[in-house]
Design an enzyme around this catalytic site. Structure first.
Site, PDB file in Angstrom:
ATOM      1  N   THR A  17       0.839  -1.207   0.000  1.00  0.00           N
ATOM      2  CA  THR A  17       0.000   0.000   0.000  1.00  0.00           C
ATOM      3  C   THR A  17       0.870   1.252   0.000  1.00  0.00           C
ATOM      4  O   THR A  17       0.553   2.246  -0.667  1.00  0.00           O
ATOM      5  CB  THR A  17      -0.945  -0.001   1.200  1.00  0.00           C
ATOM      6  OG1 THR A  17      -1.712  -1.219   1.209  1.00  0.00           O
ATOM      7  CG2 THR A  17      -1.900   1.178   1.143  1.00  0.00           C
ATOM      8  N   LYS A  38      -8.619  -1.512  -4.879  1.00  0.00           N
ATOM      9  CA  LYS A  38      -8.322  -2.750  -4.177  1.00  0.00           C
ATOM     10  C   LYS A  38      -9.635  -3.479  -3.965  1.00  0.00           C
ATOM     11  O   LYS A  38     -10.576  -2.927  -3.395  1.00  0.00           O
ATOM     12  CB  LYS A  38      -7.625  -2.482  -2.850  1.00  0.00           C
ATOM     13  CG  LYS A  38      -7.129  -3.742  -2.143  1.00  0.00           C
ATOM     14  CD  LYS A  38      -6.237  -3.394  -0.960  1.00  0.00           C
ATOM     15  CE  LYS A  38      -5.658  -4.652  -0.323  1.00  0.00           C
ATOM     16  NZ  LYS A  38      -4.710  -4.332   0.765  1.00  0.00           N
ATOM     17  N   ASP A  56      -6.603   1.346   3.479  1.00  0.00           N
ATOM     18  CA  ASP A  56      -5.585   1.382   2.420  1.00  0.00           C
ATOM     19  C   ASP A  56      -5.908   2.460   1.392  1.00  0.00           C
ATOM     20  O   ASP A  56      -5.021   3.191   0.938  1.00  0.00           O
ATOM     21  CB  ASP A  56      -5.484   0.019   1.734  1.00  0.00           C
ATOM     22  CG  ASP A  56      -4.906  -1.047   2.651  1.00  0.00           C
ATOM     23  OD1 ASP A  56      -4.307  -0.677   3.673  1.00  0.00           O
ATOM     24  OD2 ASP A  56      -5.067  -2.238   2.339  1.00  0.00           O
ATOM     25  N   GLY A 117      -3.292  -5.951  -4.736  1.00  0.00           N
ATOM     26  CA  GLY A 117      -3.826  -7.221  -4.280  1.00  0.00           C
ATOM     27  C   GLY A 117      -3.836  -7.332  -2.772  1.00  0.00           C
ATOM     28  O   GLY A 117      -3.200  -6.556  -2.057  1.00  0.00           O
ATOM     29  N   SER A 118      -4.572  -8.322  -2.273  1.00  0.00           N
ATOM     30  CA  SER A 118      -4.612  -8.623  -0.838  1.00  0.00           C
ATOM     31  C   SER A 118      -3.557  -9.682  -0.543  1.00  0.00           C
ATOM     32  O   SER A 118      -3.599 -10.778  -1.089  1.00  0.00           O
ATOM     33  CB  SER A 118      -5.997  -9.156  -0.458  1.00  0.00           C
ATOM     34  OG  SER A 118      -7.014  -8.266  -0.845  1.00  0.00           O
TER      35      SER A 118
END
Length: 230
Positions: A17, A38, A56, A117-118
């Protein structure tokens, strides 16, 4: 025509982030129409009214100095877990159609969309209601990726494994940004050299803790993005 780029990492808590904020800021400072997206973010605080703050997105918004609405990110969870587990506890499981619709909505309003992405590339986004991995999102949106890695000890193994996995899955990777770089550190510099040698991927930037600018030419950064495909 809007262009997109995906940011993934060799794991979680690597500063994806933070790097995303610097990337969007670089574009915005160059007078480009830049935005952040996101699909699912976990570990968020609540406002006084009980609603969740997409942390984020808020960080990127403040770092980059953009006015993009925070609500453009569709899945926000309180628990700092993988989205599949957070949604099992809180409800509101990720649906691919919602992720895609949200992404294309952002793309319709901005020229350069940076999607984060996570967690790492193998993070499960949904498991119970549907089997959705992070790689499925990248593939569905036809996005090229860049990889965020720690410059320190252990990064050779995690970088090479991640890159080899993505290559095997036909997920294009444009290059690597190393975070927590100290400079003039023989181990970190050798890590980066070995990662370049073993993956064939270029180093796009080296980011030190506290950096407020991405040390990368904006034209080179823009060249990483590819036109959005429906």
């Amino acid at each position: 025509m809007s262009k997109g780029l995906f940011i993934t990492g060799t794991g979680t808590d690597l500063g994806k982030t933070y790097i995303a904020g610097l990337i969007v800021k670089k574009l915005a400072d160059a007078k480009q129409s830049a935005a952040y997206y996101k699909a699912a973010m976990s570990g968020n605080d609540r406002r006084a009214d009980g609603s969740l703050i997409p942390g984020d997105a808020l960080f990127v918004q403040k770092t980059a100095g953009i006015s993009q609405p925070l609500e453009m990110c569709p899945y926000v969870y309180e628990h700092a877990y993988s989205p599949h587990l957070a949604s099992r506890i809180e409800g509101h499981p990720v649906q691919m159609d919602v992720v895609k619709a949200g992404y294309y909505k952002v793309c319709s309003a901005y020229d350069f969309v940076t999607m984060e992405g996570s967690g790492g590339i193998l993070c499960p986004i949904c498991f119970d209601e549907a089997k959705i991995q992070l790689e499925d999102v990248i593939r569905e949106l036809h996005l090229p990726s860049i990889l965020i890695a720690d410059a320190g000890l252990g990064t050779i193994n995690s970088v090479v494994l991640t890159v080899e996995y993505m290559k095997a899955k036909n997920l294009p990777v444009k290059g690597i940004i190393y975070n927590h770089y100290h400079g003039n550190d023989v181990m970190e510099d050798d890590n980066i050299f070995m990662c370049e040698y073993m993956t064939g991927l270029p180093t796009l930037a080296k980011v030190k803790d506290g950096d407020t600018e991405l040390a990368m030419d904006v034209q080179d950064l823009m060249a990483l993005y590819e036109e959005v495909k429906a």
